[in-house]
Design an enzyme around this catalytic site. Structure first.
Site, PDB file in Angstrom:
ATOM      1  N   HIS A  74     -26.225  15.464  79.578  1.00 31.31           N
ATOM      2  CA  HIS A  74     -25.419  15.350  80.796  1.00 31.31           C
ATOM      3  C   HIS A  74     -26.026  14.272  81.693  1.00 31.31           C
ATOM      4  O   HIS A  74     -27.213  13.967  81.582  1.00 31.31           O
ATOM      5  CB  HIS A  74     -25.446  16.674  81.577  1.00 31.31           C
ATOM      6  N   GLU A 129     -30.267  24.894  82.095  1.00 40.49           N
ATOM      7  CA  GLU A 129     -30.713  24.776  80.698  1.00 40.49           C
ATOM      8  C   GLU A 129     -32.187  24.421  80.578  1.00 40.49           C
ATOM      9  O   GLU A 129     -32.584  23.655  79.719  1.00 40.49           O
ATOM     10  CB  GLU A 129     -29.848  23.755  79.942  1.00 40.49           C
TER      11      GLU A 129
END
Lengths: 409, 409
Positions: free
Chosen positions: B272, B49
């Protein structure tokens, strides 16, 4: 194990031109191909353009006796058209779809919808692991103004990279397919030099078939004659390529092509000629050292040439991305203008309607269609730019790597 | 060469959640991640990402000292988001784009546009060839009604196949990434058993970090709390997996995760948690025989379970293909009806116009929009059906192969 055993592999490769509703006398030809394959009993059969699963099933049923193992590769809307029949059990398969494959809006050149790919089938024959690749690259519709050249170069690069990365445990590598490139084209030189694959036609001890090994010939009644105008003998775009790792040798004992019309009949098997090779695989007495370094400058040159093509494609793709983006913005502005007009009318600002309702609606209709089309185009060319950039970078990295250290095939 | 040398690899893996305009405090976090990586000096950094190339360039500039080698994988409209930084020279790279990755019309779940892929980077460290894979699979938006499960299973299968086929010359295989699967999910069991990869979390000699190794935790201020309602501790979906071929051993000496907020600051690095492993690679004294056969029934079971999921997806995809095809036909009929009406009017059959022009145009507008949308949908679901069929067949072949002969990783 017997001393110095020799494995003789008989390989058949053909672009079958089996497009439902479009290809002439398709079912008849598929049936002829099946008969021929049964009669000759090849070990490996690599087919392209088998677009209909029914044709595949028919061939599978027919070849059940001589080539009981087979795999049909699925991808894209219509499929990949690729399939492999084998006398030996298939251990594993993998499909890699090329990241670029023409343009969806080029409907007359249906390549984009085909999901052009390379399929890998692994078989083990008498303790020898053979990686078999079958592929079909983007067609060349005009040699003079080949808009798809960058895409085909990217495909050749991806094909080479895919083979390099997946063939590391293979003893013998075999690639068959319609590469849509003439023998001297940059893509095929890139593929051959970057993978070390050898061309069965140039290496064959015996050759029989069309002059120069051509696989698209004017005397085939299905070929488009205008495409072959500058090539009176035809062109060679279907290949069988091969190599062995250091502990094995592969030699092409014989190469044959079909020569147009099937003997005794009035039609050929396809608009392409089939390529048939007899390959002799043998364990090497002493492991030879790899002598690639001699070809290093040539490899660097091919890489740099290929990179230039990709860069040219990148320029064009950026230009198209920009144009389609601008078109989308203009269409959006037109829609906004109309919306303001209609709102103004409804709000009573303009009491009299200046334009008839029908033309206003038609214009809005038109603007919306353009907006959608241009937005789609912009999205598509954005992907194209990314992919070309990515390939260019990879090629650059490969060149850097080559300058720093020798190549290991 | 020294006797029995031990190679200690420090690996960092993080889904960075760096979506331009959407992710909160993106630039600040990217800068923090860069600082942390510089400070700790990892050998390999696997990031997901990183959607903006500028973020990648910033990281590259910052990490120039400790990880001078890097690769950014491009694919799809926005890119793959994947990149790798390495202390050791990168020899080669390859990108494989998954054939299925959600639906383009699910705009709120942007996965389709991301071109989810697996990237391979090959490095050579002290005579050891290490294949490093980085990936990010399709997100799970609802655990109860997970419409993307078949796609994720196909991705897990393609990931496993890609690793199997490309890692044959590797001494050590390393996979890091956001797999979007809980440890017990069918996809991860399939991936692990089909490749032989081991989970760093379960194998680690020392562990430090979030309870159960979770990487999406409620105490992280960026996580969506509603998604974690049924999991008070959080969930573990980011992994470091590894294996070595028979002449090497790999052990996970230590595994750590970050625990939400960065110490001394008010934000975490990402939504995360990062996973950090210390792997010890050692040449084996004697080559051990591979003992996979014991796990065969389990592998067959996982394969059959995964195949069932794919078949369920196939049913749904066929249904959607049918519905969208029917919708397109209905829209086309409506358009035809209108065209006949307008032609009749123009031809003077119906002298008086029965409906106002505006509503007729709007209806035509509407019908055309539906036609285009439905046709696109039909095309898309046709591809989906092909791909699911292909995967199902491959799984079947794998199961047949397993029943006939033992597995060779």
């Amino acid at each position: 194990m017997e001393k110095d055993p020799m494995l003789r592999l008989r390989v058949f490769d053909l672009n079958c031109w089996a497009i439902c509703y479009l290809s002439k006398r398709r079912q008849e030809r598929i049936s002829l191909i099946g008969d021929q394959l049964c009669r000759e009993g090849f070990d490996l059969v690599l087919l392209q353009e088998i677009w209909s699963e029914r044709d595949y099933s028919n061939l599978k049923a027919k070849l059940g006796g001589c080539c009981p193992f087979s795999h049909y590769f699925r991808s894209g809307v219509i499929g990949s058209g690729l399939c492999v029949f084998s006398k030996f059990p298939i251990l594993d398969t993998l499909l890699y779809q090329y990241s670029l494959n023409g343009y969806p809006y080029m409907l007359q050149h249906g390549d984009w919808f085909c999901g052009k790919s390379v399929g890998l089938v692994i078989v083990r024959i008498a303790e020898i692991t053979v990686n078999i690749y079958v592929t079909h690259l983007h067609a060349e519709y005009s040699r003079e103004k080949d808009a798809y050249l960058p895409h085909r170069v990217v495909q050749a690069w991806e094909l080479a990279q895919f083979i390099r990365h997946t063939a590391k445990a293979a003893d013998v590598v075999l690639l068959g397919g319609d590469l849509n490139m003439h023998p001297g084209d940059v893509g095929i030189r890139l593929l051959r030099s970057w993978t070390g694959l050898r061309d069965a036609f140039t290496e064959a001890q015996r050759f029989e078939g069309c002059e120069d090994g051509c696989t698209l010939i004017p005397s085939n009644c299905f070929t488009v004659k205008s495409e072959l105008q500058s090539f009176p003998l035809g062109i060679r775009i279907d290949y069988i390529l091969y190599k062995a790792v250091s502990s094995f040798t592969v030699e092409c004992e014989e190469l044959r092509t079909t020569t147009g019309t099937v003997p005794g009949l009035d039609i050929p098997y396809s608009d392409h000629e089939a390529v048939m090779a007899v390959l002799c695989i043998q364990r090497r007495q002493q492991t030879a050292s790899v002598t690639i370094d001699a070809a290093m400058p040539a490899l660097l040159e091919v890489l740099s040439e290929a990179r230039t093509e990709v860069c040219m494609g990148l320029l064009a793709a950026r230009q198209q991305r920009y144009s389609s983006g601008r078109m989308a913005v203009l269409a959006m502005l037109l829609l906004l203008l109309q919306a303001v007009g209609v709102l103004g009318m409804l709000g009573g600002v303009a009491a009299a309607q200046p334009f008839p309702a029908l033309s206003v609606s038609l214009l809005a209709f038109f603007a919306l269609a353009i907006l959608l089309f241009a937005a789609g185009l912009h999205l598509f060319h954005s992907i194209e730019v990314k992919m070309l950039q990515g390939t260019e970078e990879q090629m650059e990295m490969a060149m850097r790597g080559l300058q720093e250290q020798p190549l290991h095939h």
